[in-house]
Structure formats: C-alpha cells, structure tokens
Design a protein around this motif. Sequence first.
Motif, PDB file in Angstrom:
ATOM      1  N   VAL A 160     -53.721 -12.663 102.482  1.00 56.41           N
ATOM      2  CA  VAL A 160     -53.032 -11.779 101.539  1.00 56.41           C
ATOM      3  C   VAL A 160     -51.548 -11.692 101.894  1.00 56.41           C
ATOM      4  CG1 VAL A 160     -52.884  -9.423 100.636  1.00 56.41           C
ATOM      5  CG2 VAL A 160     -55.122 -10.434 101.100  1.00 56.41           C
ATOM      6  N   THR A 167     -49.282  -4.096  92.472  1.00 57.68           N
ATOM      7  CA  THR A 167     -48.068  -4.667  93.053  1.00 57.68           C
ATOM      8  C   THR A 167     -47.035  -4.962  91.971  1.00 57.68           C
ATOM      9  OG1 THR A 167     -49.368  -5.687  94.836  1.00 57.68           O
ATOM     10  CG2 THR A 167     -47.152  -6.548  94.466  1.00 57.68           C
ATOM     11  N   PHE A 218     -58.741  -7.835  94.482  1.00 60.18           N
ATOM     12  CA  PHE A 218     -57.610  -8.720  94.223  1.00 60.18           C
ATOM     13  C   PHE A 218     -56.885  -8.385  92.917  1.00 60.18           C
ATOM     14  CE2 PHE A 218     -55.765 -12.530  92.313  1.00 60.18           C
ATOM     15  CZ  PHE A 218     -54.896 -12.936  93.314  1.00 60.18           C
ATOM     16  N   LEU A 241     -53.133  -6.866  92.633  1.00 60.51           N
ATOM     17  CA  LEU A 241     -52.078  -7.658  91.998  1.00 60.51           C
ATOM     18  C   LEU A 241     -51.389  -6.854  90.899  1.00 60.51           C
ATOM     19  CD1 LEU A 241     -50.613 -10.356  91.605  1.00 60.51           C
ATOM     20  CD2 LEU A 241     -52.472 -11.049  90.068  1.00 60.51           C
ATOM     21  N   THR A 248     -51.694  -2.004  97.015  1.00 59.81           N
ATOM     22  CA  THR A 248     -50.912  -3.199  96.702  1.00 59.81           C
ATOM     23  C   THR A 248     -51.261  -4.292  97.707  1.00 59.81           C
ATOM     24  OG1 THR A 248     -49.077  -2.491  98.098  1.00 59.81           O
ATOM     25  CG2 THR A 248     -49.020  -1.785  95.788  1.00 59.81           C
ATOM     26  N   PHE A 249     -50.676  -5.465  97.539  1.00 63.13           N
ATOM     27  CA  PHE A 249     -50.940  -6.555  98.477  1.00 63.13           C
ATOM     28  C   PHE A 249     -50.552  -6.164  99.896  1.00 63.13           C
ATOM     29  CE2 PHE A 249     -51.002 -10.542  95.551  1.00 63.13           C
ATOM     30  CZ  PHE A 249     -52.264 -10.161  95.130  1.00 63.13           C
ATOM     31  N   TRP A 259     -53.164  -3.698 101.254  1.00 69.58           N
ATOM     32  CA  TRP A 259     -54.454  -4.398 101.359  1.00 69.58           C
ATOM     33  C   TRP A 259     -54.459  -5.319 102.568  1.00 69.58           C
ATOM     34  CZ3 TRP A 259     -56.392  -8.886  97.794  1.00 69.58           C
ATOM     35  CH2 TRP A 259     -57.759  -9.101  98.017  1.00 69.58           C
ATOM     36  N   SER A 260     -53.364  -6.047 102.768  1.00 67.98           N
ATOM     37  CA  SER A 260     -53.264  -6.927 103.927  1.00 67.98           C
ATOM     38  C   SER A 260     -53.382  -6.136 105.224  1.00 67.98           C
ATOM     39  CB  SER A 260     -51.929  -7.678 103.887  1.00 67.98           C
ATOM     40  OG  SER A 260     -51.760  -8.468 105.039  1.00 67.98           O
TER      41      SER A 260
END
Length: 279
Positions: free
Chosen positions: A254, A58, A51, A55, A231-232, A235-236
């Motif tokens: 996410v 990103t 996380f 973050l 990045t988010f 990752w998602s």
Amino acid sequence: MVVYLVVFYAYPLYRNVELSLRHYTVRSFVQGDAPFTGFANYAEIFGDATFAPALWHTAVFTVVSLAFQFAIGLALALFFLKNFRLSATLRALFLVPWLLPLIVSSSTWSWMLNSDSGVVNAFLGLFGVEPIHWLTSPDWSLWSVVIANIWIGIPFNLVVLYSGLQAIDPAIYEAAALDGANGWQRFWRVTFPLLRPVSAITLLLGLVYTLKVFDIIWIMTRGGPSGSSTTFATWSYRLGFGNLLPEFGPGAAVGNLLIVMALVFGLIYIRLQRRQALS
C-alpha cells in the motif's frame, strides 16, 4: 549528497519494495528468511474490501483539501497585497497553523470537534443546530479531517501565491485599467493567467504532500469509525504496525502505491519547472 540520498532515500525505498515482494512475519523480519511471493501482496490488497473505500477517501481528502487550500490561500494573498496597516502582522499570524507541530494541531481540532464538549458544537448550538458527531459518525469523520487539513495547508498556499502576486508588474494592471477592465476582469485576464506557473507548482507540491498525510487522520479518527476516514496512508500504517500480527508485506505494498502516485506528480512538477526555465 550521493551518500545522503542512498542512505535516506534509495535504501529505504529498496527495503519497502523488497518487503512488498515477500511474506514477512515478525520472526522472518528479524531473521531475514522471508519467502519470496512476487506480487501476491499486491493482489491481496487489490482484492481487499478496504481498497476501494480507501482509494475513494484518499481522492476526496486530497482533491477537496487542495481546492479549498488554494482558493482560500489565493483570496488571502489578494487581500494582503493591498499592504494596509498591520498587514505584515496578520500575515505572520496566518503562518501559525503551518508552524505548529501536526500533533498539536490535530489534538486541538479533536478537542474543538468533540461531540459533547467541543466549541464547534457549542457555537452551532447557539443557532439551534443539534450536536454533530464530527469524529464518531461515518458520515462526518472524513469531512472533519478534511477541515483540519485545509486549515493547516492554507498558510503554505498564502505564502507562495503572495510571492507570485508580488512578482507581477503593477504597470500591467494600470494598462488594463486604462483599457476599461474592472476588478473582476483584471483578475481573470491579468492576475490569474500570470499566476498560472506559480499556481501549478503550488498545487503539485500540495498534492504530493496531501497524498501522504497520516498524522492528522490518525490522531483525530484513526481512520474510523468503521473505516469511514481510512486513506492509503492510514491503511498502510495499520497493516504494518497497528495490529498484534503485523502484515509487513501488504502494508509495504500500500505504501508503494502511494510512492508511485507521488512520483507521477513529482515528475510532472519537474517537467513544469524545466518548461518554466526554458520560457
């Protein structure tokens, strides 16, 4: 319009929120009997070791991309404002990165930044610089995708800022010149303040777009190596689709964080538009 918004926006958003509040497996995703877990998926991603780095990546990816896209786009817009010969042709050529499919642009940059056969390292080698592992080094992978994203986003900033510059009355520059203002003073005291509304909208739209950039990063580095460019957005995707045992709930959670971030800046954009309409 209402039907379109419900089908393509409201329902997918509802499904994404619903996914993030349940424990979905492949079987329960098909059968629809996933147990309700509340905010357990959000607690899981907040406690995940990925996380904080995601973050940070990103934020760096978004801020650095926006800063250079805006600065270079503004410089080019001022350059093309002179309307010299071939100005229109060159402006059209600068639109090419914006018009190309992202998979083409990303693949091209992957080839250019290849450690062994890329043209970037070949060019640097002419000056005695040792080969840089742009895509495979944890120190360089994030900056590689940032460079590619900056190149892709410059045309958008150029087009919007150039339109804003054309809307400024030339008589204002003439008055400033008569008052003894030099070129630098005219930029900071005339051009930049009058361009501020257009600049704000350009940066906000760029921010909302850059937050969700996925294609460039996934094609060039897949978020690696060792998560150094995760990045988010990537990752998602990896949580929901990139594993043999997909984690639909955490992946949706996410994604919802990205939606909230984009929504906040989207509301700021709407407020700025309303303020401009009233001024």
